[in-house]
Design a protein around this motif. Structure first.
Motif, short mmCIF file in Angstrom:
data_model
loop_
_atom_site.label_atom_id
_atom_site.label_comp_id
_atom_site.label_asym_id
_atom_site.label_seq_id
_atom_site.Cartn_x
_atom_site.Cartn_y
_atom_site.Cartn_z
N ASP A 50 -8.18 18.02 23.56
CA ASP A 50 -7.78 18.11 22.15
C ASP A 50 -7.15 19.45 21.83
O ASP A 50 -6.21 19.54 21.03
CB ASP A 50 -8.99 17.90 21.24
N ASP B 232 3.48 26.20 24.26
CA ASP B 232 2.49 25.12 24.18
C ASP B 232 1.31 25.34 25.13
O ASP B 232 0.45 24.48 25.27
CB ASP B 232 3.15 23.77 24.49
N ALA C 241 -3.64 19.34 23.14
CA ALA C 241 -2.83 18.45 22.30
C ALA C 241 -2.47 19.16 21.00
O ALA C 241 -1.33 19.08 20.52
CB ALA C 241 -3.60 17.15 22.03
N ALA C 242 -3.44 19.88 20.43
CA ALA C 242 -3.19 20.59 19.16
C ALA C 242 -2.13 21.67 19.36
O ALA C 242 -1.25 21.85 18.53
CB ALA C 242 -4.49 21.21 18.65
N LYS C 243 -2.21 22.38 20.49
CA LYS C 243 -1.24 23.45 20.74
C LYS C 243 0.15 22.87 20.99
O LYS C 243 1.16 23.46 20.58
CB LYS C 243 -1.71 24.28 21.94
N ALA C 244 0.21 21.70 21.63
CA ALA C 244 1.50 21.05 21.87
C ALA C 244 2.13 20.60 20.55
O ALA C 244 3.34 20.72 20.33
CB ALA C 244 1.32 19.86 22.82
N GLU C 245 1.28 20.08 19.68
CA GLU C 245 1.77 19.56 18.41
C GLU C 245 2.18 20.69 17.47
O GLU C 245 3.13 20.57 16.70
CB GLU C 245 0.64 18.76 17.76
N GLN C 246 1.45 21.81 17.55
CA GLN C 246 1.71 22.95 16.66
C GLN C 246 1.78 24.23 17.49
O GLN C 246 0.84 25.02 17.50
CB GLN C 246 0.58 23.06 15.63
N SER D 185 -1.26 23.23 29.72
CA SER D 185 -0.68 22.59 28.53
C SER D 185 -0.79 21.09 28.78
O SER D 185 -1.25 20.66 29.85
CB SER D 185 0.79 22.99 28.37
#
Ligand SMILES: Cc1cc2nc3c(=O)[nH]c(=O)nc-3n(C[C@H](O)[C@H](O)[C@H](O)COP(=O)(O)OP(=O)(O)OC[C@H]3O[C@@H](n4cnc5c(N)ncnc54)[C@H](O)[C@@H]3O)c2cc1C
Ligand code: FES
Ligand code: FES
Lengths: 295, 162
Positions: free
Chosen positions: A11, A157, A14-19, A133
């Motif tokens: 998670d 990311d 995923a959060a770092k990839a999204e933001q 990532s």
């Protein structure tokens, strides 16, 4: 501002990839200072303290310690003092007890300050940074991780997962110059590790160049001289002048500047003194270990 | 955002917490717990020291959101009574020692020093002077010159041992 609270590593990635502009916060001892002083207003904070994997250390398949990015200095001191003595020595000099209860090696690497105290120890021990990532995981030798003043090799990311370090096979030292015995940003720092198994020496210079950096030429020189004189096996005393010459060569590897904490000249001087002393102490310990075994 | 945590043994829920806000701010301004002091906001002075899950930390450097579901103990939570009854007998031995030894002048550093000392004595009831200095290295006092504070730490340790 968003406050993201992943509870698993997947998670978090995923959060770092999204933001990608979300700022990770672990111990907060760098990030919160910037926020408190209005130096930083990130669109989001990504709290990593709820990700259990980051807070653990284990042994990997190669016998290396896999130190989760979120293991605090206080725990390194109490749990890894024998296995990673150089890093533990460096950890003991960080800030104060309160700072050591929160601050992490992952945060030190994230901040990538040339003055970060874990760096000389990580360099001397040939540490490898495991970054990840959603695209995958890669391992970056720590010397390649620092790319500029307060810059590191992370892609937007990516997050730091762990640091991989071989358990010490010989003596390690960490020296730091500061204006008092606690709560100081180093004026200069030096890390040393002897690797008797492969007859090698590891070094790390702090606060005396745009990035933390090893003194590879000096390290190869010392290892070579010890080898040529058969000292790795005999554990005889250091030849006259060898530690001092090593100190001079460490100094030659630095590129310091004048700033509020000290002059370039003072940094160069202290580096050659610290390197000489560290080599002498480490070699004495190496010899002592032999004496103890013989007894 | 809303955060929920345990403070001095009681469950607290606080609303309208700003995402970049420190635990120190939330304690002082949203929960009415003004014991932990705000002096430097950069981890240097220790006057904001509180226990977070049993470890003394600078609450100015903990994001309030990081304290979600965690346990916080402030200086108000030490001793027999969590309410300020003003009764010295209900103070923690460390607090009593600070009063007894005159270790308080302006008092701004005191709550942080009390929490840090409480932690030291809990771990090590017979600290040497170097151990005391090491433990208190993250707490600054601008008034006392530290001698009375060291007296108070020794006195509190002796009290706890007896
Ligand atoms: C009073 C005080 C004294 C200090 N003394 C010293 C000292 O003596 N020596 C020293 O070296 N430092 C010192 N520091 C600086 C700081 O404590 C260290 O750099 C510490 O290692 C930071 O760790 P942290 O977990 O608190 O980092 P944080 O503040 O949480 O993060 C620091 C940086 O790393 C990033 N980051 C954190 N975790 C990750 C991750 N897993 N992946 C990617 N990025 C990440 C953050 O986004 C941020 O950019 C001091 C700080 C204070 C406030
Ligand atoms: S206010 Fe937190 S350490 Fe000074
Ligand atoms: S009593 Fe004033 S700062 Fe300590």
């Amino acid at each position: 501002m968003d406050f993201l609270t992943p509870t698993t590593w997947a998670d978090a990635l995923a959060a770092k990839a999204e933001q990608p502009d979300a700022v990770p916060v672990s111990g907060g001892t760098d990030v919160m200072v910037e926020i408190n002083f209005d130096r930083r207003r990130p669109p989001a904070l990504l709290d990593l303290t709820r990700v259990p994997d980051l807070r653990e250390w284990t042994h990997d398949d190669d016998g290396r310690v896999r130190l989760g990015a979120g293991v605090t200095y206080a725990r390194i001191i109490t749990e890894l003092g024998r296995t990673l003595p150089g890093l533990a020595m460096a950890a003991r000099t960080v800030g104060s007890p309160q700072i050591r209860h929160r601050g992490t090696v992952g945060g030190n690497l994230g901040a990538a300050s040339p003055a970060g105290d874990s760096h000389p120890a990580l360099l001397a021990a040939d540490a490898v940074v495991e970054v990840a990532s959603v695209r995958g995981t890669r391992q970056v030798p720590v010397a390649e991780f620092y790319t500029g003043v307060k810059r590191n090799a992370l892609a937007p990311d990516e997050l730091i997962a762990a640091v991989l370090l071989a358990p010490a096979t010989g003596p390690q030292q960490f020296c730091k110059i500061g204006t008092r015995n606690a709560m100081v940003i180093s004026v200069s720092a030096f890390g040393l590790a002897l690797h008797p198994g492969r007859r090698a020496v590891g070094t790390g210079i702090g606060s005396a160049a745009p990035t933390p950096r090893p003194a590879d030429e000096a390290a190869a020189f010392l290892a070579g001289e010890l080898d040529a004189a058969g000292l790795w096996e005999s554990r005889g005393p250091l030849p006259e002048g060898l530690a001092a010459e090593f100190g001079h060569r460490v100094r030659a590897a630095a590129a310091p500047i004048d700033d509020v904490r000290g002059t370039a000249a003072y940094r160069l001087h202290t580096l050659s003194v610290m390197a000489r002393r560290a080599a002498t102490w480490a070699w004495d310990e190496h010899r002592g270990a032999d004496a103890r075994r013989a007894a | 955002m809303r955060i929920a945590l345990t403070v001095n043994g009681a469950r607290r829920e606080v609303d309208d917490v700003w995402e970049g806000e420190s635990l120190l701010y939330a304690l002082r301004e949203r929960m009415g717990l003004a014991g932990a002091k705000n002096a430097c906001e950069q981890g240097e002075c220790g006057s904001c020291t509180v226990y977070l899950d049993g470890l003394p930390v600078c609450s100015c450097l903990v994001a309030a959101g990081q304290a979600q579901d965690r346990e916080v103990t402030t200086v108000e939570g030490l001793g027999g009574s969590s309410e300020d009854s003003g009764d010295e007998a209900e103070l923690d031995p460390v607090q009593q020692a600070f009063v007894r030894c005159g270790a308080v002048q302006c008092g701004f550093c005191t709550p942080g020093l009390v929490v840090t000392t409480h932690d030291l004595i809990r771990r090590n009831p017979e600290p040497s002077d170097p151990e005391i200095r090491e433990a208190l290295a993250g707490n600054l006092c601008r008034c006392t010159g530290y001698e009375k504070i060291l007296d108070a730490v020794r006195s509190a340790a002796a009290e706890v041992r007896s």
